[in-house]
Write an enzyme that holds these catalytic residues in place. Structure first.
Site, short mmCIF file in Angstrom:
data_model
loop_
_atom_site.label_atom_id
_atom_site.label_comp_id
_atom_site.label_asym_id
_atom_site.label_seq_id
_atom_site.Cartn_x
_atom_site.Cartn_y
_atom_site.Cartn_z
CD GLU A 63 -2.97 -1.13 0.06
OE1 GLU A 63 -3.01 -0.20 -0.70
OE2 GLU A 63 -3.67 -1.95 -0.04
CG HIS A 70 -4.68 0.14 5.75
ND1 HIS A 70 -5.94 0.27 5.72
CD2 HIS A 70 -4.28 -1.07 4.97
CE1 HIS A 70 -6.29 -0.65 5.03
NE2 HIS A 70 -5.59 -1.47 4.88
CG HIS A 90 -7.73 -4.96 8.35
ND1 HIS A 90 -7.02 -6.25 7.65
CD2 HIS A 90 -7.33 -4.35 7.16
CE1 HIS A 90 -6.28 -6.15 6.48
NE2 HIS A 90 -6.39 -4.76 6.01
CG HIS A 129 -9.65 -3.45 2.90
ND1 HIS A 129 -9.06 -3.48 1.69
CD2 HIS A 129 -8.67 -3.37 3.57
CE1 HIS A 129 -7.80 -3.75 1.84
NE2 HIS A 129 -7.43 -3.58 3.24
#
Length: 275
Positions: A117, A141, A143, A212
């Site tokens: 990413e 980032h 989850h 996501h």
């Protein structure tokens, strides 16, 4: 000789990745984290750098980040293992002078590479540098379980998601008055999702990827972790509320406006005006 593994930035990455795994936000190799550094941060540890740093070209030039060092998590690496072997799971990279690629100065051993990413991270760093006049240095980032769950049951638009999260916990409007951006579902690890995320990062420090995870930005590792943690706590409250039959009462529009005035923040207008 100073060892880079004892530096504030490696130790900070160890703590942030370990805490995120303990929260249940980063199963297996899920999640990624990047921290923008200064040359003065890494200069004392030059003796720890690779003798022949590997060069990797970027998929698109990032001239705004030219000559900038970062510490990043690796592709396919497990957050739970960062504390066990920082050099295998983290890397210090430095963008070259034209922004077209970067050298891996330290870490990412055994031919490992930065997170898949990285385009989303670097594009988001560019936008947050401009939006915050250089104050924001972290892109995270993960989850986050309950934030993901909400994207299945709430209409996926910025005003509604923001308003519900503000109502889920009083502190939320104060912590993220600019609201939460949200994308349509997109294939991860692509320039396209990176560009879409960066566009939302122009306006929001939090961006949801439906079904996501979430992207968060802040000036420090602690602030960024705390931002996501605050939103995720509110999402957990909302998940419990909806499982118990829904809201009977909530924080009103007038109360949200009063809250913003008390703490000197300007709430996202579209979320305030929603109902």
């Amino acid at each position: 000789m100073q060892n880079i593994t004892d530096s504030w930035f490696v130790q900070g990455m160890i703590k942030a990745t370990s805490d995120a795994w303990l929260k249940g936000w980063d199963e297996r190799n899920g999640g990624n984290l990047t921290l923008r550094l200064d040359e003065t941060d890494i200069a004392p540890f030059a003796a720890n750098f690779h003798e022949k740093p590997r060069y990797i070209a970027l998929s698109q030039p990032m001239p705004l980040l030219a000559n900038t060092p970062f510490i990043v998590t690796g592709s396919g690496k497990f957050f739970r293992n960062v504390q066990l072997d920082p050099a295998a799971n983290l890397g210090v990279v430095k963008i070259d002078s034209d922004g077209a690629g970067y050298h891996i100065l330290w870490g990412l051993t055994h031919d490992a590479v930065p997170t898949s990413e990285l385009p989303a991270h670097f594009l988001s760093h560019c936008e947050r540098i401009k939006a915050t006049h250089g104050k924001d240095r972290v892109i995270m980032h993960c989850h986050a379980t309950n934030l993901i769950a909400l994207t299945y049951v709430l209409e996926n638009n910025t005003a509604l998601i923001t308003r519900k999260l503000w109502e889920g916990s009083t502190e939320c409007l104060v912590v993220f008055p600019g609201g939460v951006g949200i994308l349509p579902w997109m294939v991860p690890g692509t320039d396209e999702i990176g560009q879409a995320t960066a566009q939302e990062m122009q306006k929001h420090s939090l961006v949801l990827w439906p079904f996501h995870g979430v992207f968060g930005s802040g000036p420090t590792l602690d602030e960024t972790f705390g931002l996501i943690d605050t939103a995720e706590k509110s999402a957990e409250v909302l998940v419990k509320i909806y499982s118990m039959g829904g809201m009977k009462q909530t924080i009103t529009r007038e109360e949200l406006v009063a809250l913003g005035k008390r703490f000197g923040v300007t709430p996202l207008a579209s979320a305030v005006a929603l109902y």
